[in-house]
Scaffold this motif. Structure first.
Motif, short mmCIF file in Angstrom:
data_model
loop_
_atom_site.label_atom_id
_atom_site.label_comp_id
_atom_site.label_asym_id
_atom_site.label_seq_id
_atom_site.Cartn_x
_atom_site.Cartn_y
_atom_site.Cartn_z
N GLY A 52 0.78 -1.24 0.00
CA GLY A 52 0.00 0.00 0.00
C GLY A 52 0.80 1.27 0.00
N GLU A 53 2.04 1.22 -0.47
CA GLU A 53 2.86 2.43 -0.45
C GLU A 53 3.68 2.56 -1.73
N VAL A 54 3.59 3.73 -2.36
CA VAL A 54 4.36 4.02 -3.56
C VAL A 54 5.34 5.14 -3.25
N TRP A 55 6.56 4.98 -3.70
CA TRP A 55 7.58 6.02 -3.56
C TRP A 55 7.67 6.83 -4.84
N LEU A 56 7.63 8.14 -4.69
CA LEU A 56 7.95 9.04 -5.80
C LEU A 56 9.35 9.57 -5.53
N ARG A 57 10.26 9.33 -6.48
CA ARG A 57 11.66 9.70 -6.26
C ARG A 57 12.04 10.91 -7.09
N ASN A 58 13.01 11.64 -6.58
CA ASN A 58 13.47 12.85 -7.25
C ASN A 58 13.99 12.53 -8.65
N THR A 59 13.60 13.35 -9.61
CA THR A 59 14.02 13.08 -11.00
C THR A 59 15.53 13.13 -11.17
N ARG A 60 16.23 13.78 -10.25
CA ARG A 60 17.69 13.89 -10.38
C ARG A 60 18.40 12.56 -10.14
N VAL A 61 17.69 11.57 -9.56
CA VAL A 61 18.33 10.27 -9.33
C VAL A 61 17.73 9.19 -10.23
N MET A 62 16.98 9.60 -11.25
CA MET A 62 16.40 8.62 -12.17
C MET A 62 17.44 8.19 -13.18
N ASN A 63 17.08 7.17 -13.99
CA ASN A 63 18.03 6.59 -14.95
C ASN A 63 18.53 7.60 -15.97
N ASP A 64 17.63 8.46 -16.45
CA ASP A 64 18.01 9.47 -17.44
C ASP A 64 18.41 10.74 -16.68
N THR A 243 5.49 18.09 -7.44
CA THR A 243 6.58 19.04 -7.27
C THR A 243 6.42 19.76 -5.93
N ARG A 244 7.40 19.57 -5.08
CA ARG A 244 7.33 20.17 -3.74
C ARG A 244 7.40 21.70 -3.84
N TYR A 245 6.62 22.36 -3.00
CA TYR A 245 6.50 23.82 -2.93
C TYR A 245 5.73 24.41 -4.12
N VAL A 246 5.31 23.56 -5.05
CA VAL A 246 4.45 24.02 -6.15
C VAL A 246 3.07 23.40 -6.00
N ASP A 247 3.02 22.09 -5.74
CA ASP A 247 1.75 21.38 -5.55
C ASP A 247 1.43 21.28 -4.07
N PRO A 248 0.14 21.20 -3.73
CA PRO A 248 -0.21 20.92 -2.33
C PRO A 248 0.29 19.53 -1.95
N SER A 249 0.51 19.30 -0.68
CA SER A 249 1.06 18.02 -0.24
C SER A 249 0.05 17.18 0.52
N ASP A 250 -1.23 17.50 0.39
CA ASP A 250 -2.27 16.76 1.10
C ASP A 250 -2.19 15.27 0.77
N GLY A 251 -2.14 14.44 1.80
CA GLY A 251 -2.13 12.99 1.59
C GLY A 251 -0.77 12.41 1.28
N LEU A 252 0.26 13.23 1.17
CA LEU A 252 1.61 12.76 0.87
C LEU A 252 2.50 12.89 2.11
N ARG A 253 3.60 12.12 2.13
CA ARG A 253 4.56 12.22 3.22
C ARG A 253 5.96 12.33 2.63
N TYR A 254 6.75 13.22 3.20
CA TYR A 254 8.15 13.34 2.81
C TYR A 254 9.00 12.61 3.85
N GLU A 255 9.86 11.75 3.37
CA GLU A 255 10.75 11.01 4.27
C GLU A 255 12.12 10.88 3.64
N ILE A 256 13.12 10.63 4.50
CA ILE A 256 14.47 10.39 4.01
C ILE A 256 14.69 8.88 3.92
#
Length: 334
Positions: A52-64, A243-256
């Motif tokens: 029940g959990e999906v991670w959205l990762r920063n585009t700077r660490v993606m394959n491209d 996009t953080r600070y552009v989109d609302p973060s309702d329902g999302l969690r930021y974690e390290i």
């Protein structure tokens, strides 16, 4: 779609088609009549998703490495001074037409884009999906297995497309197909959008200024954050994006989290049965249509674990929804 078919459309549908082309709700539904979306990942990560959990990762660490920089540079060059981009004259003409309906609007939108550019490039978080063609890809796509197997067992989560058929304004996250347009192809799309706006200028003028600014700004954002070099067309990628600070973060969690030795901030999206987006059908039982077990030395071991996770997640008749890929990709012994 020919312009004459749009005369009887309501105003917002006409604006959707003008600014977003084939991304309108109706055309998305047509797109998914005989195809859907799939998420290729490791078996280990698939089990985490099924919990029940999906991670959205920063585009700077993606394959491209140029995940967002490519699209952002297209817009930067087009609205920058002294640009010689093919896109520049087409984009500026579209902005000038919108200014005729709402004076000064294009400069406001360009300024807002520049203010958000750092966040769009450095704080955009995504989960990547691909278009899935069931009739010809029942065993998955070879290039994707090569990308997600190797020393890992790969799994493809084939998704129910219904939650992806709607465009929603200003959500915490949204889905968008990646564009592989060349500069010339993007120029042609903007020329068509300008022609549509010019024909419907009175309609544009009648709409609230903030609404037209949202349409134009969203167009720029989609080009900036969902464009890739045309050499990647074979991927047929869609992105679930925030996009953080552009989109609302309702329902999302930021974690390290630490992924392959790299500490990074991630965005977590809960898709459990009682998650914050359950009312939109974004839950594991509703999303997962089928699971393809990719080439591995232990396909039945992986399938057994995946089946157990699916049943725990509330997926009915899980065993019948698992398919073991028959692609004979050679695996290195582990």
């Amino acid at each position: 779609m020919p312009i004459f078919l749009r005369k009887n459309m309501d105003p917002l549908s006409r604006l959707d088609l003008t600014f977003f082309g084939d991304e309108t709700d109706g055309l998305r539904k047509q797109f998914f009549t005989d195809q859907t979306l799939v998420h290729y990942t490791t078996a280990e990560n698939a089990l985490n998703i099924l919990k029940g959990e999906v991670w959205l990762r920063n585009t700077r660490v993606m394959n491209d490495v140029a995940e967002v920089q490519y699209g952002a540079s297209l817009i930067e060059r087009a609205i920058g001074s002294g640009s010689s981009s093919e896109v520049e004259p087409a984009l500026l003409r579209l902005g000038n037409l919108l200014d005729r309906a709402h004076p000064g609007l294009s400069d406001e939108v360009y300024a807002n884009f520049r203010r958000n550019l750092g966040n769009l490039v450095h704080r955009t978080y995504v989960t990547c999906l691909s278009v899935h063609h069931p009739k010809k890809e029942e065993n998955g796509r070879l290039s994707m297995w090569r990308a997600y197997t190797g020393n890992y067992a790969g799994v493809a989560l084939v998704l129910n497309p219904e939650p992806f058929t709607q465009m929603v304004e200003d959500p915490s996250f949204f889905s968008v197909p990646v564009s592989y347009a060349t500069e010339h192809e993007l120029q042609q799309k903007l020329i068509k959008a300008s022609a549509d706006v010019e024909q419907s200028l009175s309609l544009v003028a009648e709409q609230p200024r903030y609404l037209i600014a949202w349409y134009f700004g969203t167009l720029l954002r989609k080009i900036a954050t969902a464009s890739k070099h045309h050499g990647f067309r074979e991927e047929e990628e869609w992105r679930v994006m925030h996009t953080r600070y552009v989109d609302p973060s309702d329902g999302l969690r930021y974690e390290i989290a630490t992924v392959r030795g790299i500490p990074q901030l991630i965005t977590k999206l809960s898709i459990g049965a009682d998650g914050p987006f359950a009312d939109k059908g974004i839950t594991i039982p509703n999303l997962v249509r089928q699971v393809i077990i990719g080439p591995t030395n232990y396909p039945y071991v992986v399938a057994e674990a995946v089946q157990a996770a699916m049943e725990t997640a509330g997926i009915v008749d899980a065993a019948s929804k698992i398919h073991i890929s028959q692609i004979p990709l050679r695996m290195e012994p582990s």
